[in-house]
Each structure stands twice: as structure tokens, then as C-alpha cells.
Design an enzyme around this catalytic site. Structure first.
Site, PDB file in Angstrom:
ATOM      1  N   ASP A  92     -20.070 141.758 -49.582  1.00 44.41           N
ATOM      2  CA  ASP A  92     -19.335 142.471 -48.529  1.00 44.41           C
ATOM      3  C   ASP A  92     -19.635 143.960 -48.505  1.00 44.41           C
ATOM      4  O   ASP A  92     -19.220 144.655 -47.566  1.00 44.41           O
ATOM      5  CB  ASP A  92     -17.830 142.259 -48.685  1.00 44.41           C
ATOM      6  CG  ASP A  92     -17.358 141.112 -47.799  1.00 44.41           C
ATOM      7  OD1 ASP A  92     -18.225 140.457 -47.195  1.00 44.41           O
ATOM      8  OD2 ASP A  92     -16.144 140.901 -47.711  1.00 44.41           O
ATOM      9  N   GLY A 135     -33.653 160.085  -7.256  1.00 43.22           N
ATOM     10  CA  GLY A 135     -33.617 160.000  -5.801  1.00 43.22           C
ATOM     11  C   GLY A 135     -34.992 159.960  -5.155  1.00 43.22           C
ATOM     12  O   GLY A 135     -35.308 159.053  -4.380  1.00 43.22           O
ATOM     13  N   LEU A 136     -35.832 160.890  -5.538  1.00 43.80           N
ATOM     14  CA  LEU A 136     -37.153 160.968  -4.929  1.00 43.80           C
ATOM     15  C   LEU A 136     -37.977 159.741  -5.292  1.00 43.80           C
ATOM     16  O   LEU A 136     -38.678 159.161  -4.463  1.00 43.80           O
ATOM     17  CB  LEU A 136     -37.854 162.240  -5.414  1.00 43.80           C
ATOM     18  CG  LEU A 136     -39.252 162.455  -4.854  1.00 43.80           C
ATOM     19  CD1 LEU A 136     -39.193 162.616  -3.345  1.00 43.80           C
ATOM     20  CD2 LEU A 136     -39.878 163.698  -5.488  1.00 43.80           C
ATOM     21  N   ASP A 151     -28.981 166.316  -4.334  1.00 42.46           N
ATOM     22  CA  ASP A 151     -29.788 165.305  -5.026  1.00 42.46           C
ATOM     23  C   ASP A 151     -28.955 164.095  -5.439  1.00 42.46           C
ATOM     24  O   ASP A 151     -29.477 163.006  -5.664  1.00 42.46           O
ATOM     25  CB  ASP A 151     -30.460 165.895  -6.265  1.00 42.46           C
ATOM     26  CG  ASP A 151     -31.390 164.872  -6.901  1.00 42.46           C
ATOM     27  OD1 ASP A 151     -32.381 164.519  -6.243  1.00 42.46           O
ATOM     28  OD2 ASP A 151     -31.094 164.384  -8.010  1.00 42.46           O
TER      29      ASP A 151
END
Ligand code: SF4
Length: 509
Positions: free
Chosen positions: A36, A409-410, A274
Site C-alpha cells: 500500500d 479563429g483564423l 478574436d
């Protein structure tokens, strides 16, 4: 019995370890089988702590079971006290030790150790890691915190941060700074960094800041009753929540709320042009209840996303998440079975997942961008740099983290315009920034296609298939499924261009 491959939470004694490791001057004696000690690695490797957790394991073996495991525990307890000389100790059992019923608490009591020894009862077969942390911290507080004189100036305690917490280290720094701007000092931060003597003076604060309900709520409730310490209910993750939190602090203290927003960039970044392409992105949220609730508000109100599903794995938070989901008009998913989460994501086909390490894997498989918002997390989410989730800087960090995996985005525009381009084609995957290029989005791998093909109920004609490809890849899965559902409802077996456009018109209504 339940077939399990991945678990969102460990057993409750790992929660107890998270409290012990967060603190100083406290030692944990854990009755547990050999092996453990694996849990040490969570702290030394994933969180990269530079010392072993303050835990002594009895590490009994099969041959010990025939003899005296109780004595083994007592010896371990005595040795741990002599070696580490802690201010206080906690004792308990792991899952296997729970079965042999040695009663660590009772035994430790009879040993007459010269420091407080706090017994933990953690039901390993019913509860999990977060409960273990919450209960352990509650028991420590109950045993050690005493009514004391209040500090002369307004002060608060920060309650709930633990070892192995998602960004707890930096959330503490962020909140401490923000409270200082308002003239409020931190009396004790606990369990993170606190010693048993610090716990004894929790009552000197004027109020508690409950940072993480999962790991600090039981102690806060007890302190409210016994030490007359009110506690904050708003978790300051996100801009709106941070402002509400400061207003709540102001009403608790009578001070004027003050936030230095000169560092805050999320609102303008997400309003700037943007970010227009972020509007209406369909997101699915999953994680612990606190982080999911915070993320829902940020996603909808601060980033302009559409929340299409949410859920949590810790059933302690099932009720608030169900209520919140209703407000958002979505179905709440309360489960600790990642296969159910995967099925829900597949059915909803979101454009983004905000989840845990598990959802990152699911996102990879389904080729959906994903950002991590909650534990369980891997080593990369214990970063070297300052990365809070709370407060002003937390909002900035969240903006960057969530936007990063999305197609910029672009790039999205280019992907659409030049879908046959050698670089910006479908197979280039979701984003150059999200590292998806190694897993091409093959249309034939889409689960929807496989379903339709194997069941044979709906067939796509070539021209319709070509037309479908004109739809940007990140919404194509959804378009395909909608069209198939529409066709099935209309009793149409072959999908041509007409069906595709009829379905589009149908769902646009
Ligand atoms: S005792 Fe519990 S934590 Fe340890 S190996 Fe068995 S199941 Fe895992």
C-alpha cells in the site's frame, strides 16, 4: 462487485494521507498490507514533493495474518512516535486492514502516547478519497481546535486545501493576496501548511473561507457551531464568482469590498474580436462538483459557450449539480463510471470537453479538444509556474487554458476555406495548438458511421457523403447524427443531398 478500470477517486485513506501530507508536525499510522506504500508516489512523483509523506504503514504480509497483527500495529505506532516526535498523530486502517478488524483507534488509545492520537473511521467500501480528506480534517479540527480569543484585526482561516489538490498551492497565494488588499489577514491556512498547534488556534479568526467544500465543509460546519465562525459559501473561481465572493466577505466583516482588477484580463480577452468564434461553442463539463459548478458559470456567462451537458463523480455534490443542470436546461450526469461519461460525450458530440484527466483521454479518442478543470490530474497539472484557478489571476489562467486546445479563429476559417490544402486539411485534426495532428480525424473511424453501416438501417449516398464533408469537421459528427435520426424518423433508408438539407432545415427550426 463492479468491474472497474479507471477510478476518479482513491480509497478514503488516500484522502487521509492528503490531509496528513499537507500538514506539518502530524504523523499518520496506517494499518495496511505490504504494497500500500504505492500511495507515496502520488505525493513524491505527481505532486513532486521533496520528502516522503508523514505516513508509517504496518505493511503486514500473508504470514502475519496467522499471528498478531494487532501487535504489529502497536509496534509501528510506538516506533513512529519515537522516530518522528509529532505534535499529534492520526491512526486508521486501509481497505484490507478494515476487514481484519484490529481497531487501530482503540489500540492507540491504550498505549498512553504523550500526544493527542486521533482515530479515523473511514469506511473503505462505501466512501472515497474526498470523503476521507473531509472526515480526517474534521476529526483533527474537532480534537484540537479550542475557543480562543479573536485576533485584534479582522482575520480569516483558509479551509480545505490539501496535498494533491488541483492548483491548491497557487489558489492559496491568490486568495491571500486578494484578502490582504481588503485588509484581511490569514490566521491559519489548513490543512495545507498547518501544524496541530495551528489547528488549536483556528478559533482566533473572525470567519472561515471555505475554499473547497469537498475537503473542508464538515470542519467548517463544526467550527460554525462550536467556535462561532461563519464561513463563505461562494467559491471564487471565475470573474463573477470572485466578485460575489468579495461581496460575501465584505458582508461578513463589515468592510468595503475591494478588488484590484487592474490585473484582470479575462473579460476583455473574451470580449475582444478574436473571441467571436468562441460564441456558442458547445461544451461538456465533468469533474468534481465544485469545479464543475464554477466552470459552468464561466463557460456560459464569461466565455459565451453553450453548456450542453454537465456532471460530477463525487456523489456528495450530486444535489447541487442536479439543481444547476436544471438551471442550464441540461441533463446532470452523476457517475463515477467513466464509460458512462464517455457514452454521454459521444451522444452529445460537444465541440469541447472541460473535465479531468479521464476526459482528456476520452477527448483524445473521440478527437474532441479538452482542457482540464478538476482532479484527478496527472503530473503536468502540478506545474512549476504560478497557475491558480481562483481569483483574478485564476480567471486569466482559465481563459488561456480553455482557449488553447480549440482551433484558433483564423485557423478555423482557413480549415473551412482550404479543406483540400496539404496542411489545413481534415486529417490535420482539431488544432495545431492542441497537439491533435498525430490522431487524424478519419471519417471512417467516426462511431456514427460504423453504427449506420453495421445496422444497415440508413445508407449514405456518395453525393450526400461528399456534401457532408463540406461541413467543418468539428460539427460534422453532430450533423451526421442529426441527419441519420431525421432520416430514420421519416422512414428514409438512403440519405441523399435532399435529406441532408431537409434535416438541416428541420433542426434549424
Ligand atoms: S488495501 Fe485498499 S488501497 Fe491497499 S491495495 Fe488493497 S484495495 Fe488497494
Amino acid at each position: 462487485m463492479k468491474l472497474t478500470l479507471w477510478t476518479y477517486e482513491g480509497p478514503p485513506h488516500v484522502g487521509a494521507m492528503r490531509v496528513a501530507t499537507a500538514m506539518t508536525g502530524l504523523h499518520y499510522v496506517l494499518h495496511a498490507p505490504q504494497g500500500d506504500t504505492y500511495a507515496d508516489l502520488l505525493f513524491t512523483m505527481i505532486e513532486r514533493r521533496n520528502h516522503r509523506p508523514p505516513v508509517t504503514y504496518t505493511t503486514f504480509q500473508a504470514r502475519d495474518l496467522g499471528s498478531d497483527t494487532a501487535n504489529l500495529f502497536k509496534t509501528a505506532c510506538q516506533n513512529a512516535y519515537e522516530r518522528f516526535k509529532p505534535e499529534a498523530m492520526i491512526v486508521g486502517a486501509s481497505c484490507t486492514a478494515e476487514l481484519i478488524q484490529d481497531d487501530p483507534g482503540g489500540m492507540a488509545e491504550t498505549m498512553g502516547l504523550p500526544v493527542p492520537v486521533i482515530a479515523l473511521e473511514l469506511p473503505s467500501y462505501q466512501r472515497k478519497e474526498n470523503f476521507g480528506a473531509d472526515e480526517t480534517f474534521f476529526q483533527i479540527t474537532r480534537a484540537l481546535a479550542k475557543p480562543v480569543e479573536k485576533t485584534a484585526h479582522v482575520s480569516c482561516n483558509l479551509i480545505g486545501p490539501t496535498a494533491l489538490g488541483f492548483r491548491h498551492r497557487d489558489d492559496i497565494t491568490e486568495l491571500t493576496g486578494m484578502l490582504a488588499d481588503m485588509g484581511i489577514a490569514v490566521n491559519v491556512c489548513a490543512p495545507y501548511g498547518a501544524s496541530p498547534s495551528d489547528i488549536a488556534r483556528l478559533g482566533a479568526a473572525h470567519f472561515n473561507v471555505l475554499m473547497y467544500p469537498e475537503t473542508g465543509e464538515a470542519a467548517c460546519r463544526w467550527m460554525e457551531r462550536e467556535l462561532e465562525l461563519p464561513f463563505t459559501k461562494t467559491v471564487p473561481i471565475g470573474v463573477g464568482a470572485t466578485r460575489d465572493f468579495m461581496a460575501e466577505v465584505a458582508s461578513l466583516t463589515g468592510l468595503t469590498p475591494q478588488i484590484d482588477e487592474s490585473r484582470l484580463r479575462l473579460p476583455w480577452y473574451s470580449a475582444s474580436v478574436d473571441s467571436t468564434y468562441l460564441t456558442g461553442k458547445r461544451v461538456f463539463l465533468f469533474g468534481d462538483g465544485t469545479h464543475v459548478a464554477a466552470a459552468a458559470r464561466i463557460a456560459r456567462d464569461e466565455m459565451g459557450f453553450e453548456v450542453v451537458g454537465m456532471g460530477c463523480y463525487n456523489r456528495e455534490m450530486a444535489r447541487p449539480i442536479r439543481k444547476l443542470a436544471k438551471e442550464y436546461g441540461v441533463e446532470a450526469l452523476i457517475t463515477d463510471d467513466y464509460l458512462e461519461v464517455e457514452a454521454a460525450i459521444e451522444a452529445l458530440a460537444p465541440e469541447m470537453i472541460l473535465g479531468t484527466q479521464m476526459e482528456r483521454m476520452i477527448g483524445k479518442r473521440l478527437n474532441i479538444p479538452c482542457a482540464v478543470i478538476s482532479a484527478p490530474v496527472h503530473v503536468q497539472d502540478y506545474p512549476a509556474r504560478y497557475s491558480p484557478q481562483m481569483g483574478i489571476e485564476g480567471a486569466n489562467v482559465i481563459f488561456d487554458t480553455w482557449v488553447h486546445p480549440l482551433v484558433m479563429g483564423l485557423e478555423e476559417h482557413l480549415l473551412h476555406m482550404f479543406r483540400d490544402d496539404f496542411e489545413f486539411n481534415d486529417a490535420a485534426g482539431a488544432s495545431h495548438h492542441g497537439g491533435h495532428h498525430s490522431t487524424p480525424a478519419s471519417e471512417t473511424k467516426q462511431p456514427e458511421t460504423a453504427d449506420a453501416a453495421t445496422t444497415g438501417t440508413v445508407i449514405w449516398l456518395d453525393e450526400a457523403e461528399r456534401e457532408l464533408k463540406k461541413i467543418p469537421f468539428f460539427v460534422r459528427g453532430k450533423a451526421r447524427r442529426n441527419t441519420e435520426t431525421f432520416a430514420a424518423n421519416q422512414g428514409v433508408h438512403e440519405i441523399g443531398i435532399d435529406t441532408l438539407y431537409e434535416a438541416k432545415a428541420h433542426y434549424a427550426r
